[in-house]
Design an enzyme around this catalytic site. Structure first.
Site, PDB file in Angstrom:
ATOM      1  N   ASP A  93       0.969  -1.047   0.045  1.00 40.66           N
ATOM      2  CA  ASP A  93      -0.105   0.000   0.006  1.00 40.66           C
ATOM      3  C   ASP A  93       1.001   1.179   0.022  1.00 40.66           C
ATOM      4  O   ASP A  93       1.981   1.057   0.411  1.00 40.66           O
ATOM      5  CB  ASP A  93      -0.963   0.020   1.219  1.00 40.66           C
ATOM      6  CG  ASP A  93      -1.897   0.860   1.205  1.00 40.66           C
ATOM      7  OD1 ASP A  93      -2.838   0.872   2.022  1.00 40.66           O
ATOM      8  OD2 ASP A  93      -2.050   1.779  -0.118  1.00 40.66           O
ATOM      9  N   PHE A  97      -3.535   5.768   3.087  1.00 45.19           N
ATOM     10  CA  PHE A  97      -4.514   5.557   4.303  1.00 45.19           C
ATOM     11  C   PHE A  97      -3.836   5.463   5.474  1.00 45.19           C
ATOM     12  O   PHE A  97      -4.411   6.045   6.321  1.00 45.19           O
ATOM     13  CB  PHE A  97      -5.039   4.131   3.888  1.00 45.19           C
ATOM     14  CG  PHE A  97      -6.247   3.632   4.823  1.00 45.19           C
ATOM     15  CD1 PHE A  97      -5.886   2.675   5.937  1.00 45.19           C
ATOM     16  CD2 PHE A  97      -7.369   3.921   4.615  1.00 45.19           C
ATOM     17  CE1 PHE A  97      -6.875   2.462   7.003  1.00 45.19           C
ATOM     18  CE2 PHE A  97      -8.396   3.685   5.623  1.00 45.19           C
ATOM     19  CZ  PHE A  97      -8.161   2.817   6.621  1.00 45.19           C
ATOM     20  N   ASP A 267      -7.698  -7.725   0.886  1.00 46.08           N
ATOM     21  CA  ASP A 267      -6.919  -7.708   2.000  1.00 46.08           C
ATOM     22  C   ASP A 267      -7.569  -6.979   3.124  1.00 46.08           C
ATOM     23  O   ASP A 267      -8.456  -6.309   3.106  1.00 46.08           O
ATOM     24  CB  ASP A 267      -5.714  -6.848   1.699  1.00 46.08           C
ATOM     25  CG  ASP A 267      -5.757  -5.540   2.353  1.00 46.08           C
ATOM     26  OD1 ASP A 267      -6.495  -4.565   1.369  1.00 46.08           O
ATOM     27  OD2 ASP A 267      -5.523  -5.052   3.341  1.00 46.08           O
TER      28      ASP A 267
HETATM   29  C1  LIG Z   1      -9.633  -1.402   6.634  1.00 42.65           C
HETATM   30  N1  LIG Z   1     -10.292  -0.561   5.760  1.00 42.65           N
HETATM   31  C2  LIG Z   1      -9.541   0.104   4.578  1.00 42.65           C
HETATM   32  N2  LIG Z   1      -9.808   0.904   3.607  1.00 42.65           N
HETATM   33  C3  LIG Z   1      -9.021   1.296   3.014  1.00 42.65           C
HETATM   34  C4  LIG Z   1      -8.926   2.328   2.012  1.00 42.65           C
HETATM   35  C5  LIG Z   1      -7.752   2.585   1.489  1.00 42.65           C
HETATM   36  C6  LIG Z   1      -6.408   1.912   1.713  1.00 42.65           C
HETATM   37  C7  LIG Z   1      -6.612   0.805   2.892  1.00 42.65           C
HETATM   38  C8  LIG Z   1      -7.634   0.557   3.586  1.00 42.65           C
HETATM   39  N3  LIG Z   1      -7.962  -0.236   4.615  1.00 42.65           N
HETATM   40  N4  LIG Z   1      -5.150   2.332   1.367  1.00 42.65           N
HETATM   41  C9  LIG Z   1      -5.181   3.523   0.267  1.00 42.65           C
HETATM   42  N5  LIG Z   1      -3.982   3.779   0.004  1.00 42.65           N
HETATM   43  N6  LIG Z   1      -6.286   3.959  -0.109  1.00 42.65           N
HETATM   44  C10 LIG Z   1      -7.743   3.480   0.282  1.00 42.65           C
END
Ligand SMILES: CNc1nc2cc3c(cc2[nH]1)N=C(N)NC3
Length: 371
Positions: A93, A97, A267
């Site tokens: 990632d 986030f 994930d």
């Molecule tokens: C646990 N929920 C969750 N929603 C997400 C949403 C995102 C994310 C990771 C997440 N984890 N990573 C990103 N870079 N953007 C959107």
């Protein structure tokens, strides 16, 4: 495996899709569940066990690894795969986030984000270019664009501003990523809970002709029906021949219903985090092993399973370990839960292959309810 990143759509069953992503480091069978290995470890697990449960790919996090041990050190140590001894694909990632959810955010502007480390309070700056550079230093196979995630509920104007910024950052990430044949950079659809903004974000990202598309900004506490509605709005606008990844999702129920709407990759920390807290997912629903009713129950979680954690240990012993807060409790339940999630994904893939996904979904949900 191929020297290129290649997604093959093998079969569809109503909205559900069976496919595979082939990359130099291996093939990912979709719909796929990706265990989360935030700081270079899937917590409480040996990665041989993670592989044994059926995982084809795991996640790493730019935000955590840039803070400790730093991307430059991981690169000096030969890259993440070598360091953690996982030679299959890794998706990282971008940090978008995590910066919003974990750090003391100091500043966000066109250039990027400035934030304080939750580890030692040090100041850091992350631009789209730096996020891609970090993911490259880590040796990541699938790299995520840097995006701005807005916590819901939020004003539509605010959601629109963040969505448009994320689109501009997607273009900068595409330029920074350049041409890396065996790797991929995925865009992330934003737009909160506003259908028109979701559609615009997906349309604009589709024009960038990226290797794959994530749906982000969901699984942040919104009700499941809102999340599913956003999928119904967003997915038809994304190119069908590219993989779709729903970030941070979810429970087994979320996964079934999202597969039905056309998601290929997932994930979630759910199986590992809840395992460490004593929650077991089973074919007959959730089992809170801390509950006193398990104190003398000599049955394993599922004697038919081929997973040692599931087949060989009594609920009574798991209850004891969790109550005593012993490390082995979290280890066994993480192993069990990851195996359960992969068995679910295997069942999903088989059902789509046989054209009976709707029945599989109904039967699976019904069996959870039977308890
Ligand atoms: C646990 N929920 C969750 N929603 C997400 C949403 C995102 C994310 C990771 C997440 N984890 N990573 C990103 N870079 N953007 C959107």
């Amino acid at each position: 495996t191929t020297e290129n990143f290649q997604f093959t759509l093998k079969k569809t069953d109503a909205g559900a899709r069976l496919g595979e992503v082939s990359m130099p480091r291996g093939t990912i069978r979709t719909p796929a569940f990706m265990p989360v290995g935030t700081v270079g470890t899937v917590k409480a697990m040996y990665l041989d066990q993670v592989r044994e449960t059926g995982a084809d790919i795991i996640l790493g996090n730019t935000y955590h690894l840039m803070l400790r041990p730093t991307a430059e050190r991981v690169a000096r140590l030969g890259g993440l795969h070598k360091l953690i001894r996982w030679e299959h694909p890794i998706l990282t990632d971008s940090g978008g986030f995590q910066v919003m959810s974990l750090s003391g955010l100091r500043k966000l502007d066109e250039q990027g984000v400035t934030f304080k480390s939750h580890v030692d309070g040090s100041l850091h700056h992350m631009s789209p270019e730096r996020s891609i550079e970090i993911q490259g230093l880590l040796g990541s196979d699938i790299q995520m664009q840097l995006d701005e995630c807005v916590a819901l509920p939020a004003e539509p104007k605010e959601i629109e501003r963040a969505m448009e910024l994320s689109l501009r950052w997607a273009e900068r990430c595409k330029v920074a990523f350049g041409n890396q044949p065996g790797k991929a950079m995925f865009g992330i659809v934003q737009g909160g809970d506003v259908p028109a903004l979701r559609v615009r974000s997906a349309e604009e990202l589709a024009k960038l002709d990226l290797k794959g598309y994530a749906v982000g900004g969901l699984a942040v506490g919104e009700p499941q029906d809102v999340m599913l509605k956003m999928l119904e709005t967003t997915l038809p606008v994304l190119p069908g021949e590219k993989p779709r990844y729903l970030m941070g999702v979810g429970t087994p129920d979320d996964i079934l219903k999202s597969v039905a709407r056309g998601i290929d990759m997932f994930d979630c920390v759910m199986p590992t985090r809840s395992g460490r807290h004593g929650l077991a997912f089973t074919r007959r629903g959730k089992v809170n092993i801390r509950n006193a009713r398990h104190a003398e129950d000599m049955r394993p979680l599922d004697e038919q399973s081929n997973c040692p954690a599931t087949r060989d240990y009594s609920r009574a012993y798991l209850h004891h370990l969790v109550r005593a807060n012993e490390a082995l409790g979290g280890m066994l339940l993480s192993w069990h839960n990851l195996n359960y999630y992969q068995e679910l994904m295997q069942g999903i893939r088989k059902a789509i292959a046989e054209g009976r996904f709707a029945d599989f979904m109904a039967e699976t949900i019904e069996e959870w309810a039977r308890g």
